[in-house]
Design a protein around this motif. Structure first.
Motif, PDB file in Angstrom:
ATOM      1  N   SER A  99     -34.805  17.577  -2.829  1.00 17.83           N
ATOM      2  CA  SER A  99     -33.445  17.112  -3.104  1.00 17.83           C
ATOM      3  C   SER A  99     -32.561  17.405  -1.909  1.00 17.83           C
ATOM      4  O   SER A  99     -32.914  18.090  -1.002  1.00 17.83           O
ATOM      5  N   VAL A 117     -36.124  10.976 -17.493  1.00 17.43           N
ATOM      6  CA  VAL A 117     -34.708  11.300 -17.628  1.00 17.43           C
ATOM      7  C   VAL A 117     -34.342  11.206 -19.110  1.00 17.43           C
ATOM      8  O   VAL A 117     -34.512  10.147 -19.724  1.00 17.43           O
ATOM      9  N   ALA A 128     -31.398   8.144  -4.053  1.00 19.15           N
ATOM     10  CA  ALA A 128     -30.172   8.928  -4.207  1.00 19.15           C
ATOM     11  C   ALA A 128     -30.512  10.156  -5.061  1.00 19.15           C
ATOM     12  O   ALA A 128     -31.348  10.061  -5.965  1.00 19.15           O
ATOM     13  N   PRO A 129     -29.911  11.299  -4.786  1.00 20.60           N
ATOM     14  CA  PRO A 129     -30.201  12.496  -5.595  1.00 20.60           C
ATOM     15  C   PRO A 129     -29.878  12.250  -7.070  1.00 20.60           C
ATOM     16  O   PRO A 129     -28.883  11.615  -7.399  1.00 20.60           O
ATOM     17  N   ARG A 130     -30.734  12.758  -7.935  1.00 20.10           N
ATOM     18  CA  ARG A 130     -30.523  12.655  -9.377  1.00 20.10           C
ATOM     19  C   ARG A 130     -31.307  13.751 -10.077  1.00 20.10           C
ATOM     20  O   ARG A 130     -32.295  14.241  -9.543  1.00 20.10           O
ATOM     21  N   ALA A 131     -30.863  14.118 -11.252  1.00 19.03           N
ATOM     22  CA  ALA A 131     -31.550  15.140 -12.043  1.00 19.03           C
ATOM     23  C   ALA A 131     -32.628  14.469 -12.891  1.00 19.03           C
ATOM     24  O   ALA A 131     -32.340  13.537 -13.645  1.00 19.03           O
ATOM     25  N   VAL A 132     -33.856  14.936 -12.748  1.00 19.30           N
ATOM     26  CA  VAL A 132     -34.970  14.421 -13.542  1.00 19.30           C
ATOM     27  C   VAL A 132     -35.776  15.603 -14.073  1.00 19.30           C
ATOM     28  O   VAL A 132     -35.768  16.676 -13.494  1.00 19.30           O
ATOM     29  N   LEU A 147     -38.799   4.113 -10.487  1.00 19.16           N
ATOM     30  CA  LEU A 147     -38.066   4.351  -9.252  1.00 19.16           C
ATOM     31  C   LEU A 147     -38.570   3.437  -8.135  1.00 19.16           C
ATOM     32  O   LEU A 147     -37.791   2.969  -7.316  1.00 19.16           O
TER      33      LEU A 147
END
Length: 91
Positions: free
Chosen positions: A91, A39, A62-66, A46
């Motif tokens: 996702s 990130v 939980a959804p996240r941008a990586v 994680l």
């Protein structure tokens, strides 16, 4: 996220227990590992697992941008090198 580890599917394991395997846990299985996410140029942990004894693992986040994911295998149950067969992230 789904992880599939190598458990040497060529190993002869008899369901009738006529022959005893020389090990309690398949040596090729990854025992200790962590999953990290990239990130903004930095790797963030994680998941950290130790004592794994199974081939299929599922971890929910939980959804996240990586930008990327990596699995770092720290130890096996006896094999000289670890094997990760599949990594699936949705996702």
């Amino acid at each position: 996220m789904q992880l599939v580890f190598d458990d040497d599917v060529d190993e002869f394991l008899n369901n009738l227990h006529l022959h005893r395997a020389p090990f309690e846990i398949v040596p090729e299985l990854v025992r200790d590992y962590r999953v990290e996410a990239l990130v903004d140029g930095d790797w963030h942990p994680l998941v950290e697992e130790s004592g794994n004894r199974v081939r299929h693992r599922v971890h929910r986040f939980a959804p996240r941008a990586v930008s990327a994911l990596r699995v770092c295998a720290d130890a096996t149950n006896g094999a000289p090198r670890p094997g990760v067969v599949a990594v699936r992230a949705y996702s």
